[in-house]
Design a protein around this motif. Structure first.
Motif, PDB file in Angstrom:
ATOM      1  N   ILE A  26       0.869  -1.183   0.000  1.00  0.00           N
ATOM      2  CA  ILE A  26       0.000   0.000   0.000  1.00  0.00           C
ATOM      3  C   ILE A  26       0.897   1.222   0.000  1.00  0.00           C
ATOM      4  CG2 ILE A  26      -1.836   1.235   1.205  1.00  0.00           C
ATOM      5  CD1 ILE A  26      -2.596  -1.436   2.528  1.00  0.00           C
ATOM      6  N   GLY A  27       0.823   1.969  -1.085  1.00  0.00           N
ATOM      7  CA  GLY A  27       1.670   3.143  -1.227  1.00  0.00           C
ATOM      8  C   GLY A  27       0.860   4.406  -1.161  1.00  0.00           C
ATOM      9  N   GLY A  28       0.886   5.083  -0.028  1.00  0.00           N
ATOM     10  CA  GLY A  28       0.148   6.332   0.099  1.00  0.00           C
ATOM     11  C   GLY A  28      -1.242   6.094   0.660  1.00  0.00           C
ATOM     12  N   ALA A  50      -8.447   2.237   7.269  1.00  0.00           N
ATOM     13  CA  ALA A  50      -9.512   1.334   6.839  1.00  0.00           C
ATOM     14  C   ALA A  50      -9.044   0.471   5.671  1.00  0.00           C
ATOM     15  CB  ALA A  50     -10.755   2.131   6.441  1.00  0.00           C
ATOM     16  N   ILE A  51      -8.276   1.075   4.772  1.00  0.00           N
ATOM     17  CA  ILE A  51      -7.728   0.324   3.643  1.00  0.00           C
ATOM     18  C   ILE A  51      -6.782  -0.764   4.145  1.00  0.00           C
ATOM     19  CG2 ILE A  51      -6.302   0.483   1.575  1.00  0.00           C
ATOM     20  CD1 ILE A  51      -7.295   3.445   1.391  1.00  0.00           C
ATOM     21  N   VAL A  52      -5.895  -0.382   5.083  1.00  0.00           N
ATOM     22  CA  VAL A  52      -4.939  -1.343   5.631  1.00  0.00           C
ATOM     23  C   VAL A  52      -5.679  -2.486   6.327  1.00  0.00           C
ATOM     24  CG1 VAL A  52      -3.090  -1.661   7.323  1.00  0.00           C
ATOM     25  CG2 VAL A  52      -3.106   0.360   5.841  1.00  0.00           C
ATOM     26  N   THR A  53      -6.704  -2.150   7.097  1.00  0.00           N
ATOM     27  CA  THR A  53      -7.481  -3.185   7.792  1.00  0.00           C
ATOM     28  C   THR A  53      -8.101  -4.163   6.810  1.00  0.00           C
ATOM     29  OG1 THR A  53      -7.967  -1.751   9.682  1.00  0.00           O
ATOM     30  CG2 THR A  53      -9.463  -3.598   9.291  1.00  0.00           C
ATOM     31  N   ALA A 100      -3.946  -0.782  12.833  1.00  0.00           N
ATOM     32  CA  ALA A 100      -4.720  -1.549  11.863  1.00  0.00           C
ATOM     33  C   ALA A 100      -4.057  -2.892  11.566  1.00  0.00           C
ATOM     34  CB  ALA A 100      -4.878  -0.744  10.573  1.00  0.00           C
ATOM     35  N   LEU A 101      -2.748  -2.908  11.453  1.00  0.00           N
ATOM     36  CA  LEU A 101      -2.028  -4.159  11.174  1.00  0.00           C
ATOM     37  C   LEU A 101      -2.140  -5.129  12.342  1.00  0.00           C
ATOM     38  CD1 LEU A 101       1.186  -2.695   9.485  1.00  0.00           C
ATOM     39  CD2 LEU A 101      -0.625  -4.002   8.344  1.00  0.00           C
TER      40      LEU A 101
END
Length: 441
Positions: free
Chosen positions: A350-352, A359-362, A388-389
């Motif tokens: 995930i870049g940026g 939420a994206i990382v989750t 999140a990780l």
């Protein structure tokens, strides 16, 4: 002694193999193999090969008494065949292996194609996803099929992928009446009921490297001679590209390899996606802008790799069957359901990302089988991304990367030019798989 005979593809048993069967106290094989044996000695026990463990136990009883055993198998029994199990149980020194022609060799021969430059992957009793990812990543692949992993399933998985692939379905190879070798599109393969006579499926991208070439090492090409390529190797906009120092560590943590699927989220120039593909992985790159998506495709083409590009600014704008939410301006968490249209990745970069980055990382971390790597410049986002990780059950670690590059100054002298610092966090699943058998090079 255990004599292992490969019956080939339709060829009769050679005289020495027939003689071995005639002298056996135990003959083991699939029902079709046993039916094709011309002579079985009176009093010999016949075992129809189904579950492997009971057959091995029966063989052990005869071997222990010093009695002759014959095992009949398809093609070359040393190629994804029963030789492995027999050697592990009884030792290779007790085996007399007499191979036939493998279905893979026969299928390529029917097309007049070499196969020293093909990758062979087994989906028989193994995860189909590995075979599919190899087909996505390489231009010439042979898939040994099995129940639930035949042409229909392979075709369905490849129908929405990048490139123009042809599936060659080889059925009942060697049978003078039933043999079929058919060229179909993945969509056509997915729409048919193929029955259980399929021997092997060839997946060919005839636009990339299928023409005869001189090879030295069989199988997949050797890995690239270098990675973490200089930014000048890619087309990018206003230096909006993951710098090679960051990319080097990101690739080390992603660990892309043949049979893997990698997502590159917020791909930008696609430099990470391209590098992962060069290292053998199948790659999906997600980029919100049309010009960015075009840039990713152009960079992939320039480096001779196939990257599937998913483009859109909202779930409704994305291609059917591959929906993914826009990754920096999500309007609430409901859009995360769009991730369901893609196969689970082994690794995610995930870049940026903007305010919705956690939420994206989750969402990605819940799907990742092995690891998620996140690159960001903003200090404020680090705690939320780390949470999140770990909240998704991953072990988290990270670094702040600060580097200075050699830069020329007037007078033939050199200075150090600092690059922008970047935070790199990665989460690794504690139960990370150690690998799957199935790929033969």
């Amino acid at each position: 002694m255990i004599t292992v005979i490969g019956t080939g593809t339709g060829a009769p048993l050679p005289p020495d193999a027939t003689a071995a069967v005639a002298g056996a106290a135990l003959v083991v094989g699939a029902r079709r193999h046993l039916a094709a044996v011309p002579v079985v000695p009176e009093g010999a026990e016949l075992v129809v090969l189904g579950a492997l463990a009971p057959a091995l136990d029966t063989i052990e009883g005869y071997v222990g008494k010093g009695q002759a055993v014959v095992v009949l198998a398809s093609g070359d029994p040393g190629f994804f065949g029963i030789v492995r199990a027999l050697a592990e149980r009884f030792g290779a020194g007790r085996l007399d292996v007499r191979p036939g022609v493998s279905s893979v060799a026969t299928a390529f021969a029917r097309l007049g194609l070499t196969w020293d430059d093909a990758v062979v992957v087994s989906a028989h009793g193994r995860a189909l996803r590995t075979a599919v990812n190899v087909c996505r990543a390489r231009p010439k692949v042979a898939v040994l099929t099995g129940p639930g992993a035949g042409p229909a399933e392979i075709g369905a998985a490849l129908a929405c992928g990048p490139g123009v692939r042809v599936l060659v379905v080889a059925s009942a190879l060697g049978d003078p009446v039933l043999e079929r070798v058919e060229r179909v599109t993945p969509a056509e393969a997915a729409a048919r009921d193929w029955g259980d006579a399929v021997s092997v499926v060839l997946c060919l991208d005839e636009t990339r490297g299928v023409a005869p070439v001189r090879v030295t090492v069989a199988g997949a090409p050797a890995g690239p001679d270098q990675w973490a390529l200089d930014e000048r190797e890619f087309s990018h906009r206003d230096s909006m590209i993951t710098k090679f120092e960051v990319r080097a560590l990101a690739l080390a943590r992603l660990g892309p390899r043949l049979g893997d699927l990698v997502w590159d989220i917020g791909a930008g120039s696609g430099s990470v996606a391209v590098e992962c593909a060069r290292l053998g992985a199948a790659v999906v790159a997600v980029e919100k802008t049309p010009d960015g998506a075009a840039r990713v495709r152009a960079n992939a083409a320039a480096h001779g790799v196939d990257v599937r590009v998913v483009e859109g600014s909202a779930p409704g704008d994305l291609p059917a069957g591959s929906e993914l939410p826009e990754l920096s301006e999500l309007s609430g968490l409901s859009g995360l359901s769009g991730l369901s249209g893609l196969d689970d990745p082994d690794a995610v970069f995930i870049g940026g990302g903007g305010r919705e980055l956690p939420a994206i990382v989750t969402a990605c971390a819940r799907r990742a089988r092995r690891t998620v790597v996140v690159a960001m410049a903003a200090l404020d986002r680090v705690p939320a991304v780390r949470e999140a990780l770990t909240g998704a059950g991953l072990d988290c670690d990270g670094v702040l990367l600060q580097s200075s590059r050699l830069a020329p100054l007037p007078g033939d002298v050199t200075r150090l030019a600092a690059t922008n610092p970047v935070f790199l966090l990665w989460g690794t699943r504690p139960s990370t798989r150690t690998g799957e058998e199935g790929v033969a090079l």
